[in-house]
Design a protein around this motif. Structure first.
Motif, PDB file in Angstrom:
ATOM      1  N   THR A  55      28.311  -4.300  -1.686  1.00 37.20           N
ATOM      2  CA  THR A  55      28.600  -3.562  -2.941  1.00 37.20           C
ATOM      3  C   THR A  55      28.983  -2.463  -2.497  1.00 37.20           C
ATOM      4  N   LYS A  56      29.307  -1.655  -1.190  1.00 38.95           N
ATOM      5  CA  LYS A  56      29.522  -0.729  -0.852  1.00 38.95           C
ATOM      6  C   LYS A  56      28.731   0.236  -1.428  1.00 38.95           C
ATOM      7  N   GLY A  57      27.554   0.353  -1.272  1.00 37.53           N
ATOM      8  CA  GLY A  57      26.395   1.059  -1.576  1.00 37.53           C
ATOM      9  C   GLY A  57      26.164   1.201  -3.516  1.00 37.53           C
ATOM     10  N   ARG A  58      27.097   0.533  -4.016  1.00 40.01           N
ATOM     11  CA  ARG A  58      26.798   0.395  -5.673  1.00 40.01           C
ATOM     12  C   ARG A  58      25.404   0.077  -5.961  1.00 40.01           C
ATOM     13  N   VAL A  59      25.097  -0.743  -4.896  1.00 36.20           N
ATOM     14  CA  VAL A  59      23.513  -1.371  -5.208  1.00 36.20           C
ATOM     15  C   VAL A  59      22.768  -0.730  -4.278  1.00 36.20           C
ATOM     16  N   LYS A  60      21.643  -0.332  -4.402  1.00 38.99           N
ATOM     17  CA  LYS A  60      20.445   0.034  -3.642  1.00 38.99           C
ATOM     18  C   LYS A  60      19.346  -0.679  -3.665  1.00 38.99           C
ATOM     19  N   VAL A  61      19.014  -1.375  -2.545  1.00 43.25           N
ATOM     20  CA  VAL A  61      17.807  -2.274  -2.728  1.00 43.25           C
ATOM     21  C   VAL A  61      16.531  -1.563  -2.075  1.00 43.25           C
ATOM     22  N   GLU A  62      15.510  -1.233  -2.759  1.00 48.26           N
ATOM     23  CA  GLU A  62      14.339  -0.601  -2.152  1.00 48.26           C
ATOM     24  C   GLU A  62      13.563  -1.595  -1.703  1.00 48.26           C
ATOM     25  N   VAL A  63      13.085  -2.042  -0.544  1.00 43.67           N
ATOM     26  CA  VAL A  63      11.939  -2.973  -0.407  1.00 43.67           C
ATOM     27  C   VAL A  63      10.614  -2.449  -0.045  1.00 43.67           C
ATOM     28  N   TYR A  64       9.594  -2.873  -0.698  1.00 42.29           N
ATOM     29  CA  TYR A  64       8.442  -2.367  -0.565  1.00 42.29           C
ATOM     30  C   TYR A  64       7.611  -3.513   0.001  1.00 42.29           C
ATOM     31  N   PRO A  65       7.219  -3.587   1.233  1.00 46.32           N
ATOM     32  CA  PRO A  65       6.503  -4.650   1.632  1.00 46.32           C
ATOM     33  C   PRO A  65       4.948  -4.303   1.620  1.00 46.32           C
ATOM     34  N   ASN A  66       4.209  -5.427   2.116  1.00 45.98           N
ATOM     35  CA  ASN A  66       2.792  -5.264   2.143  1.00 45.98           C
ATOM     36  C   ASN A  66       1.905  -4.617   1.096  1.00 45.98           C
ATOM     37  N   SER A  67       2.387  -5.194  -0.074  1.00 50.99           N
ATOM     38  CA  SER A  67       1.808  -4.712  -1.257  1.00 50.99           C
ATOM     39  C   SER A  67       1.652  -3.337  -1.539  1.00 50.99           C
ATOM     40  N   THR A  68       2.495  -2.347  -0.919  1.00 54.49           N
ATOM     41  CA  THR A  68       2.501  -0.980  -1.054  1.00 54.49           C
ATOM     42  C   THR A  68       2.679  -0.856  -2.405  1.00 54.49           C
ATOM     43  N   LEU A  69       3.490  -1.278  -3.186  1.00 54.14           N
ATOM     44  CA  LEU A  69       4.164  -1.143  -4.693  1.00 54.14           C
ATOM     45  C   LEU A  69       3.006  -2.056  -5.609  1.00 54.14           C
ATOM     46  N   PRO A 187     -13.806 -22.503  -3.032  1.00 56.99           N
ATOM     47  CA  PRO A 187     -12.707 -21.712  -2.976  1.00 56.99           C
ATOM     48  C   PRO A 187     -13.000 -20.427  -3.400  1.00 56.99           C
ATOM     49  N   GLN A 188     -12.385 -19.351  -2.993  1.00 59.94           N
ATOM     50  CA  GLN A 188     -12.478 -18.054  -3.761  1.00 59.94           C
ATOM     51  C   GLN A 188     -10.921 -17.490  -3.956  1.00 59.94           C
ATOM     52  N   VAL A 189     -10.408 -17.144  -5.116  1.00 62.19           N
ATOM     53  CA  VAL A 189      -9.155 -16.561  -5.263  1.00 62.19           C
ATOM     54  C   VAL A 189      -9.129 -15.135  -5.013  1.00 62.19           C
ATOM     55  N   MET A 190      -8.256 -14.677  -4.231  1.00 56.43           N
ATOM     56  CA  MET A 190      -8.378 -13.345  -3.811  1.00 56.43           C
ATOM     57  C   MET A 190      -6.693 -12.800  -3.422  1.00 56.43           C
ATOM     58  N   ALA A 191      -6.667 -11.619  -3.927  1.00 52.98           N
ATOM     59  CA  ALA A 191      -5.249 -11.145  -3.533  1.00 52.98           C
ATOM     60  C   ALA A 191      -4.968 -10.871  -1.945  1.00 52.98           C
ATOM     61  N   PHE A 192      -3.810 -11.190  -1.445  1.00 51.61           N
ATOM     62  CA  PHE A 192      -3.559 -11.421  -0.149  1.00 51.61           C
ATOM     63  C   PHE A 192      -3.778  -9.975   0.571  1.00 51.61           C
ATOM     64  N   SER A 193      -3.718  -8.666  -0.009  1.00 52.03           N
ATOM     65  CA  SER A 193      -3.933  -7.658   0.789  1.00 52.03           C
ATOM     66  C   SER A 193      -5.613  -7.378   0.748  1.00 52.03           C
ATOM     67  N   GLU A 194      -6.122  -8.069   0.029  1.00 52.88           N
ATOM     68  CA  GLU A 194      -7.704  -7.830   0.335  1.00 52.88           C
ATOM     69  C   GLU A 194      -8.465  -8.981   1.314  1.00 52.88           C
ATOM     70  N   VAL A 195      -7.504  -9.627   1.932  1.00 53.36           N
ATOM     71  CA  VAL A 195      -8.212 -10.879   2.683  1.00 53.36           C
ATOM     72  C   VAL A 195      -8.688 -10.272   4.006  1.00 53.36           C
ATOM     73  N   TYR A 196      -8.085  -9.552   4.683  1.00 49.90           N
ATOM     74  CA  TYR A 196      -8.697  -8.957   5.801  1.00 49.90           C
ATOM     75  C   TYR A 196     -10.170  -8.389   5.755  1.00 49.90           C
ATOM     76  N   GLN A 197     -10.087  -7.466   4.775  1.00 51.87           N
ATOM     77  CA  GLN A 197     -11.312  -6.971   4.535  1.00 51.87           C
ATOM     78  C   GLN A 197     -12.587  -7.847   4.344  1.00 51.87           C
TER      79      GLN A 197
END
Ligand code: LMR
Length: 332
Positions: A55-69, A187-197
């Protein structure tokens, strides 16, 4: 004279503002919950690259990985409200939105491999499921692969009896809840960002994920065993806010659709290798012991888990299940 000058100045200001407005890029915020170094993380970054180039810069894609947003449990609503324009949630996370048919992808053993899965995602069943999202203000653009899930815990999980009474973290899918219960676990439903801890502190004992997620979330640091159960699939639907997408200039939308098609091919081409490499990395780390199931152990797991299909006929839809069976050749 004075009036003319003021008018000229106002016109100049207006045209400057117009030019600035015309140059404002269209921003797509693309939020996701996994690490950059995963099939989805790499797919999102590739989409950003080619969408911006084409799109020659007409579109800007901001990617927010790892549940940061946004995290699980927040991101769907954020998309519907327009706080974010693009997501790629796992197919196990559409139930809370009210589109329970997506949980057909969670049925244990329903796909033996990626080829069977692709028959469904690129066929009429997959496309009809994406269409169902429109009534929720969402457009489904594509399916992206991750891979086949393995079970982990601090004890070796070989047969259903090994699961008795342990707490297993799952995604927000009723089918997955039933899968864990069918094994005698909790089973325990949990957000992915909380699994490690949660694994580290013992809030849950184990979990299920493809190796790419297991390794990149460093779960090998906090799980002693990973059983190669391959009992279910985990993949994604790339979705956009419908109002935003429909409101794009048609030529921009067409370019983005082309970029999405190519990013989909890219993500799906790398998924298997990413998971194979991640499993190798887990082995190399020496922190988690890999358990390979014997044919008898596999058969015992399958016997216990296939019961979940029938149990969920009314939730997922008898017809949807039958159509998937037809595509994959699965025999209950
Ligand atoms: C999970 O929550 O385990 C996965 O859905 C994460 C992901 O997006 O792959």
């Amino acid at each position: 004279m004075k009036v003319r000058l003021v008018l000229a100045a106002a016109a100049a200001m207006l045209s400057l503002a117009g030019a600035a407005f015309a140059q404002q890029p269209i921003v797509i915020k693309f939020s996701h919950v996994v690490a950059v170094d995963t099939p989805k993380g790499k797919g999102a970054d590739y989409f950003k690259k080619i969408a911006e180039e084409r799109t020659k810069g007409r579109v800007k894609v901001e990617v927010y990985p790892n549940s940061t947003l946004f995290k699980d449990g927040e991101e769907m609503e954020a998309l519907q409200l327009g706080s974010v324009q693009m997501l790629a949630p796992s197919l196990a996370k559409f139930g809370p939105l009210g589109v329970r048919e997506f949980e057909v992808f969670d049925l244990p053993y329903i796909f033996d491999n990626y080829d069977e899965l692709h028959k469904v995602t690129s066929g009429p069943v997959g496309q009809a499921l994406l269409k169902k999202l429109e009534s929720k203000g969402i457009i489904g653009l594509a399916y992206w692969d991750n891979g086949f899930k393995d079970m982990s815990a601090n004890k070796p999980l070989k047969v259903p009896a090994d699961y008795k009474g342990i707490k297993m973290r799952i995604q927000s899918s009723k089918v997955l809840g039933d899968e864990i219960k069918a094994l005698g676990a909790i089973p325990q439903v949990m957000a992915f960002s909380e699994v490690y801890q949660a694994l580290q502190t013992g809030v849950v004992d184990g979990t299920e994920n493809p190796p790419s997620n297991f390794y990149t979330q460093k779960m090998h640091e906090v799980q002693k065993y990973l059983a190669l159960t391959n009992h279910g699939y985990l993949g994604y639907a790339v979705i956009v806010n419908k109002k935003f997408w429909d409101g794009l200039p048609p030529e921009v939308r067409a370019t983005l659709e082309g970029a999405m098609k190519d990013a989909t091919k890219y993500a799906n081409d790398i998924a298997k290798k990413e998971n194979d490499d991640a499993l190798e990395a887990v082995k190399k780390s020496g922190r988690t012991q890999i358990i390979t199931l014997t044919p008898e152990e596999k058969a015992a797991m399958k016997k216990a888990l296939v019961a979940v299909h029938k149990e969920n006929e009314s939730r997922v839809g008898k017809e949807t299940i039958a159509e998937v069976y037809k595509e994959t050749g699965f025999k209950p």
